[in-house]
Design a protein around this motif. Structure first.
Motif, PDB file in Angstrom:
ATOM      1  N   ASN A  76       0.816  -1.209   0.000  1.00 55.56           N
ATOM      2  CA  ASN A  76       0.000   0.000   0.000  1.00 55.56           C
ATOM      3  C   ASN A  76       0.854   1.265   0.000  1.00 55.56           C
ATOM      4  O   ASN A  76       0.326   2.365  -0.044  1.00 55.56           O
ATOM      5  N   PHE A  77       2.149   1.101   0.073  1.00 58.02           N
ATOM      6  CA  PHE A  77       3.025   2.244   0.183  1.00 58.02           C
ATOM      7  C   PHE A  77       3.504   2.685  -1.196  1.00 58.02           C
ATOM      8  O   PHE A  77       3.446   1.945  -2.159  1.00 58.02           O
ATOM      9  N   THR A  78       4.026   3.905  -1.263  1.00 57.19           N
ATOM     10  CA  THR A  78       4.574   4.404  -2.513  1.00 57.19           C
ATOM     11  C   THR A  78       6.019   4.826  -2.325  1.00 57.19           C
ATOM     12  O   THR A  78       6.408   5.331  -1.278  1.00 57.19           O
ATOM     13  N   GLY A  79       6.804   4.615  -3.365  1.00 55.94           N
ATOM     14  CA  GLY A  79       8.155   5.137  -3.407  1.00 55.94           C
ATOM     15  C   GLY A  79       8.164   6.406  -4.228  1.00 55.94           C
ATOM     16  O   GLY A  79       7.148   7.089  -4.351  1.00 55.94           O
ATOM     17  N   SER A  80       9.320   6.711  -4.843  1.00 52.37           N
ATOM     18  CA  SER A  80       9.390   7.944  -5.618  1.00 52.37           C
ATOM     19  C   SER A  80      10.403   7.820  -6.740  1.00 52.37           C
ATOM     20  O   SER A  80      11.396   7.091  -6.631  1.00 52.37           O
ATOM     21  N   LEU A  81      10.137   8.572  -7.816  1.00 54.13           N
ATOM     22  CA  LEU A  81      11.053   8.732  -8.939  1.00 54.13           C
ATOM     23  C   LEU A  81      11.400  10.209  -9.009  1.00 54.13           C
ATOM     24  O   LEU A  81      10.517  11.039  -9.260  1.00 54.13           O
ATOM     25  N   ARG A  82      12.643  10.563  -8.760  1.00 55.63           N
ATOM     26  CA  ARG A  82      13.085  11.951  -8.712  1.00 55.63           C
ATOM     27  C   ARG A  82      13.926  12.250  -9.950  1.00 55.63           C
ATOM     28  O   ARG A  82      14.988  11.653 -10.145  1.00 55.63           O
ATOM     29  N   LEU A  83      13.452  13.175 -10.758  1.00 53.62           N
ATOM     30  CA  LEU A  83      14.075  13.460 -12.044  1.00 53.62           C
ATOM     31  C   LEU A  83      14.929  14.721 -11.986  1.00 53.62           C
ATOM     32  O   LEU A  83      14.499  15.746 -11.458  1.00 53.62           O
ATOM     33  N   GLY A  84      16.131  14.643 -12.529  1.00 53.25           N
ATOM     34  CA  GLY A  84      17.025  15.792 -12.557  1.00 53.25           C
ATOM     35  C   GLY A  84      18.005  15.791 -11.396  1.00 53.25           C
ATOM     36  O   GLY A  84      17.840  15.056 -10.416  1.00 53.25           O
ATOM     37  N   PRO A  85      19.044  16.630 -11.440  1.00 52.38           N
ATOM     38  CA  PRO A  85      20.070  16.656 -10.390  1.00 52.38           C
ATOM     39  C   PRO A  85      19.623  17.326  -9.094  1.00 52.38           C
ATOM     40  O   PRO A  85      20.205  17.085  -8.036  1.00 52.38           O
ATOM     41  N   THR A  86      18.583  18.156  -9.140  1.00 52.02           N
ATOM     42  CA  THR A  86      18.129  18.866  -7.948  1.00 52.02           C
ATOM     43  C   THR A  86      17.511  17.905  -6.933  1.00 52.02           C
ATOM     44  O   THR A  86      16.684  17.069  -7.287  1.00 52.02           O
ATOM     45  N   GLY A  87      17.919  18.044  -5.688  1.00 53.93           N
ATOM     46  CA  GLY A  87      17.329  17.246  -4.616  1.00 53.93           C
ATOM     47  C   GLY A  87      17.888  15.852  -4.472  1.00 53.93           C
ATOM     48  O   GLY A  87      17.401  15.077  -3.638  1.00 53.93           O
TER      49      GLY A  87
END
Length: 449
Positions: free
Chosen positions: A264-275
């Motif tokens: 039921n949980f979600t992860g993340s996809l972080r795009l670009g060099p920021t963060g």
């Protein structure tokens, strides 16, 4: 001096696998269930997209009928083997095409993201895959697509265009043809065949619009192998997200995959060099001309407990001539090692188990019907060691009566190179950074689930 990092879990499997596959493999505790994600929010923000497990409560792709634990494991292992054979065929130069092949689509990843396509945007769920390049979606009027499929209605998008036959990219798709000055292609795979148009439209990822994105627009399908959602390729080939958004994301992204234990949980996809994480352990990314889209790394050794297993150097060697070596893949479920590497690792694992009787389950040749207490397994990369806790390399039946080493020997097909594939069980609950400009892959601890 190599640094150490422990991974927690992993996943990747074919879209046809049932929901109970992981519900039965790993028990979900009541406390985990209490943290259920609200599937209607929060919205994706900035350049970060939520990542859902394909069989989570937030996914519409949950099969309705469960299977037994044993049947689920057997099917998962069989489909996983097909994917590894496919990846090996790619590096052998047997099937280099920019649009995802049928086999590639069938062996799609376990994790999905929300993408808005067109003007105004239509929300579709797309599977993320680090070993594929092209985006692919089922489009309006698709004949033979699964009844549950949410299709993209190109007629409702003011920015949609079909790619003309004279465009150079048209000659790169399999079996290209020209119909009413539209570039089309046809292919067969498994028990299915498909026909699609090469198209362009605006893709919106979180808050970021990417105009004129080239993708495959599925028009016809026969057979039962076509999955219900599209595919978002995160490889580094010419039609991948990285290539088509290079000025925006600078060929850099990271992802954090939720555990099977928390569907039921979600992860993340972080795009670009920021963060992206600053303090992160890294290993060099290698580029293999036999399949430049794949993310190769230099695996130099494997430890079981504190013992470095005796593996011939050629079993792990990176070979740009044949395409052999080790890749990090977000779409394979179980780690696969070439025979010369797998057998000594397996034998050392068995030795640590003492006199316990070894049994098998399908393609898994090291299973036990008694409680197992085993040491860690460590993958030794250039500049970075990855130590795996038991959840990363053991699978347990729901009743706890069967425990298997969740690794296997890489299948050998009609190719001249066999890959070691580090699969995504090892990736859960860590941030995996792909930094192409600096040729590095990073790993940092993060609670994704």
């Amino acid at each position: 001096m190599a640094s150490s990092s422990s991974f927690h879990s992993f996943s990747k499997m074919s879209l046809i696998l049932p929901l109970c596959l992981f519900l039965l493999l790993l028990l979900i505790s009541p406390s985990q269930g209490a943290k259920n994600t609200n599937c209607n929010g929060p919205d994706d923000e900035g350049s970060t997209l939520q990542v859902f497990h394909i069989y989570s409560k937030c996914s519409p792709f949950k099969p309705s009928k469960p299977m037994s634990w044993e049947d689920s494991v057997l099917q998962m292992q069989s489909n996983d083997q097909s994917r590894v054979l496919y990846l090996s065929s790619l590096v052998a130069g047997k099937s280099v095409v920019p649009i995802a092949s049928g086999r590639q689509i069938t062996q799609s990843p376990t994790y999905i993201v929300r993408v808005k396509i067109g003007t105004p945007g239509q929300t579709l769920l797309m599977a993320m895959d680090t070993s594929n390049d092209a985006a692919w979606i089922p489009c309006n009027g698709c004949v033979g697509c699964p009844a549950s499929t949410t299709v993209f209605d190109s007629a409702k998008s003011t920015s949609f265009q079909n790619v003309g036959c004279g465009v150079a990219g048209c000659q790169q798709v399999p079996n290209p043809s020209c119909l009413a000055n539209t570039c089309s292609f046809n292919m067969t795979y498994g028990g299915s065949s498909i026909a699609a148009n090469l198209s362009i439209d605006t893709f919106r990822l979180a808050a970021d619009p990417i105009p004129s994105y080239t993708f495959g627009c599925l028009q016809k399908a026969t057979g039962n192998s076509v999955p219900p959602q599209g595919l978002l390729g995160l490889g580094r080939g010419p039609m991948s997200l990285l290539s088509q958004s290079q000025s925006l994301y600078q060929s850099t992204f990271s992802y954090c995959l939720p555990s099977f234990k928390g569907l039921n949980f979600t992860g993340s996809l972080r795009l670009g060099p920021t963060g992206q994480p600053k303090n992160i352990k890294t290993t060099p990314l290698l580029k293999n001309p036999r399949r430049s889209s794949l993310y190769y790394v230099n695996l130099v050794g494997i430890k079981v407990g504190k013992k470095v297993v005796d593996i011939p150097a050629e079993a792990l060697a990176f070979n740009p001539t044949t395409g052999a070596g080790t890749i990090i893949d977000s779409g394979t479920v179980f780690t696969r090692l070439v025979q010369a590497a797998y057998v000594p690792v397996r034998d050392e694992f068995r030795r640590r188990m003492g006199n316990a009787t070894v049994s098998s389950l399908g393609g898994f040749d090291t299973c036990y019907n008694v409680p197992v207490t085993v040491p860690t397994i460590t993958f030794m990369f250039s500049g970075m060691n990855v130590t795996l806790p038991q959840d990363n390399f053991l699978i347990h039946s729901t009743a706890g009566t069967i425990t298997c080493l969740a690794m296997a020997e890489a299948p050998v097909g009609n190719v001249n190179s066999v890959l070691n594939v580090i699969a995504n069980l090892q990736q859960q609950n860590h941030r995996i950074l792909i930094d192409v400009p600096n040729s590095r892959l990073g790993v940092a601890r993060e609670a994704c689930s």
